[in-house]
Scaffold this active site. Structure first.
Site, PDB file in Angstrom:
ATOM      1  N   LYS A  13       1.030   9.342  -9.128  1.00  0.00           N
ATOM      2  CA  LYS A  13      -0.341   9.433  -9.488  1.00  0.00           C
ATOM      3  C   LYS A  13      -0.875   9.820  -7.979  1.00  0.00           C
ATOM      4  CE  LYS A  13      -1.532   6.096 -11.743  1.00  0.00           C
ATOM      5  NZ  LYS A  13      -2.593   5.311 -10.862  1.00  0.00           N
ATOM      6  N   ARG A  88      -7.833   1.299 -16.887  1.00  0.00           N
ATOM      7  CA  ARG A  88      -6.219   0.563 -17.134  1.00  0.00           C
ATOM      8  C   ARG A  88      -5.981  -0.051 -18.440  1.00  0.00           C
ATOM      9  NH1 ARG A  88      -4.273   0.963 -11.734  1.00  0.00           N
ATOM     10  NH2 ARG A  88      -2.585  -0.145 -11.169  1.00  0.00           N
ATOM     11  N   ARG A 127       8.542   3.324  -1.703  1.00  0.00           N
ATOM     12  CA  ARG A 127       7.316   3.156  -1.143  1.00  0.00           C
ATOM     13  C   ARG A 127       7.059   1.763  -0.683  1.00  0.00           C
ATOM     14  NH1 ARG A 127       2.548   3.679  -5.581  1.00  0.00           N
ATOM     15  NH2 ARG A 127       3.250   1.814  -6.327  1.00  0.00           N
ATOM     16  N   ARG A 133       3.752  -2.701   0.727  1.00  0.00           N
ATOM     17  CA  ARG A 133       2.736  -3.460   0.027  1.00  0.00           C
ATOM     18  C   ARG A 133       3.353  -4.607  -0.657  1.00  0.00           C
ATOM     19  NH1 ARG A 133       0.129   1.029  -4.219  1.00  0.00           N
ATOM     20  NH2 ARG A 133       0.131  -0.855  -5.338  1.00  0.00           N
ATOM     21  N   ARG A 144       4.275  -4.989 -13.350  1.00  0.00           N
ATOM     22  CA  ARG A 144       3.278  -4.076 -13.524  1.00  0.00           C
ATOM     23  C   ARG A 144       3.630  -2.945 -14.425  1.00  0.00           C
ATOM     24  NH1 ARG A 144       3.100  -1.508  -8.174  1.00  0.00           N
ATOM     25  NH2 ARG A 144       1.089  -0.676  -8.688  1.00  0.00           N
TER      26      ARG A 144
HETATM   27  P1  AMP Z   1      -2.643   0.789  -7.843  1.00  0.00           P
HETATM   28  O1  AMP Z   1      -2.812   0.840  -6.432  1.00  0.00           O
HETATM   29  O2  AMP Z   1      -3.629   1.704  -8.697  1.00  0.00           O
HETATM   30  O3  AMP Z   1      -1.507   0.432  -8.490  1.00  0.00           O
HETATM   31  O4  AMP Z   1      -3.495  -0.634  -8.219  1.00  0.00           O
HETATM   32  C1  AMP Z   1      -2.894  -1.868  -7.418  1.00  0.00           C
HETATM   33  C2  AMP Z   1      -3.254  -3.129  -8.256  1.00  0.00           C
HETATM   34  O5  AMP Z   1      -4.717  -3.216  -8.144  1.00  0.00           O
HETATM   35  C3  AMP Z   1      -3.015  -3.320  -9.694  1.00  0.00           C
HETATM   36  O6  AMP Z   1      -1.422  -3.386 -10.080  1.00  0.00           O
HETATM   37  C4  AMP Z   1      -3.810  -4.070 -10.229  1.00  0.00           C
HETATM   38  O7  AMP Z   1      -3.404  -5.741  -9.886  1.00  0.00           O
HETATM   39  C5  AMP Z   1      -5.256  -3.945  -9.353  1.00  0.00           C
HETATM   40  N1  AMP Z   1      -5.926  -2.859 -10.098  1.00  0.00           N
HETATM   41  C6  AMP Z   1      -6.243  -1.319  -9.607  1.00  0.00           C
HETATM   42  N2  AMP Z   1      -6.981  -0.887 -10.579  1.00  0.00           N
HETATM   43  C7  AMP Z   1      -7.211  -1.663 -11.411  1.00  0.00           C
HETATM   44  C8  AMP Z   1      -8.092  -1.639 -12.727  1.00  0.00           C
HETATM   45  N3  AMP Z   1      -8.579  -0.564 -13.126  1.00  0.00           N
HETATM   46  N4  AMP Z   1      -8.128  -2.949 -13.716  1.00  0.00           N
HETATM   47  C9  AMP Z   1      -7.343  -3.969 -13.392  1.00  0.00           C
HETATM   48  N5  AMP Z   1      -6.687  -4.088 -12.033  1.00  0.00           N
HETATM   49  C10 AMP Z   1      -6.568  -3.062 -11.321  1.00  0.00           C
END
Ligand code: AMP
Length: 196
Positions: A13, A88, A127, A133, A144
């Site tokens: 994504k 989400r 990654r 990360r 996740r």
């Molecule tokens: P991502 O980079 O989009 O995978 O986001 C990394 C982490 O940030 C996720 O595993 C969540 O802990 C938090 N996160 C990102 N976007 C959201 C969202 N829309 N709602 C809640 N937590 C989020």
């Protein structure tokens, strides 16, 4: 174009969003990026979010709505946007609709990138090594994925019911998936302007 990008962790994504930003010149709004910046700045929001993110769980809907509401009120959003990582869960999807209704900028298309789980695990392992990360350890990744299946997967149905969902086959090279996305966008927007 106002686009919501959906897909499991490791579905590609973020990579595809970057390509789309380059091709379409739209603002990329990634809640993961916004949250990681808040964590790096050690802001109160970042401090509240860090432990939750490190467990692979979702940051509270209230915090997220504040963050996304603020970002969506910036002027560049009038050109459209690529929303990556939000909504989400179903509550966030409904909250987003409200915010965008107020702004008179509703979501026009939701693209869901579909990949199988084996491919996702391999991508995330790659990654983790490349970016270091802290939420990419095996246990956190599994969490996740579980959170995604339970809370985020229903968001695709939410957009499907509104007639806004297009599924993208996510296997193959970055270029192949990108071409499928561009084709889907062209067909989606061509059919819309045809029916106006
Ligand atoms: P991502 O980079 O989009 O995978 O986001 C990394 C982490 O940030 C996720 O595993 C969540 O802990 C938090 N996160 C990102 N976007 C959201 C969202 N829309 N709602 C809640 N937590 C989020």
């Amino acid at each position: 174009m106002r686009i919501v990008l959906l897909g499991a962790p490791g579905s590609g994504k973020g990579t595809q969003a970057a390509r789309m930003v380059e091709a379409l010149g739209l603002p990329h709004i990634s809640t993961g990026v916004l949250l990681r910046a808040a964590v790096a700045a050690n802001s109160p929001l970042g401090q509240a979010a860090k432990a939750v993110m490190d467990r692979g769980e979702l940051v509270s809907d209230d915090i997220m709505l504040g963050l996304i509401g603020e970002r969506l009120s910036e002027s560049d959003v009038a050109r459209g946007f690529i929303l990556d990582g939000y909504p989400r869960n179903l509550a966030q999807a409904a909250a987003l609709d409200e915010v965008l209704k107020r702004l008179k900028q509703p979501v026009e298309i939701a693209l869901q990138i579909d990949v199988n789980e084996e491919e996702v695990v391999q991508r995330i392992a790659g990654r983790a090594a490349a970016e270091g990360r802290s939420d990419d350890t095996e246990e956190v990744v599994r969490n996740r994925m579980r959170v995604y299946a339970e809370q985020t997967a229903p968001v695709a149905d939410y957009y499907a019911e509104k007639g806004l969902l297009t599924r993208i086959h996510g296997q193959g090279s970055v270029d192949e998936v990108f071409q499928r996305i561009m084709f889907a966008l062209q067909s989606g927007f061509a059919s819309k302007s045809g029916s106006d």
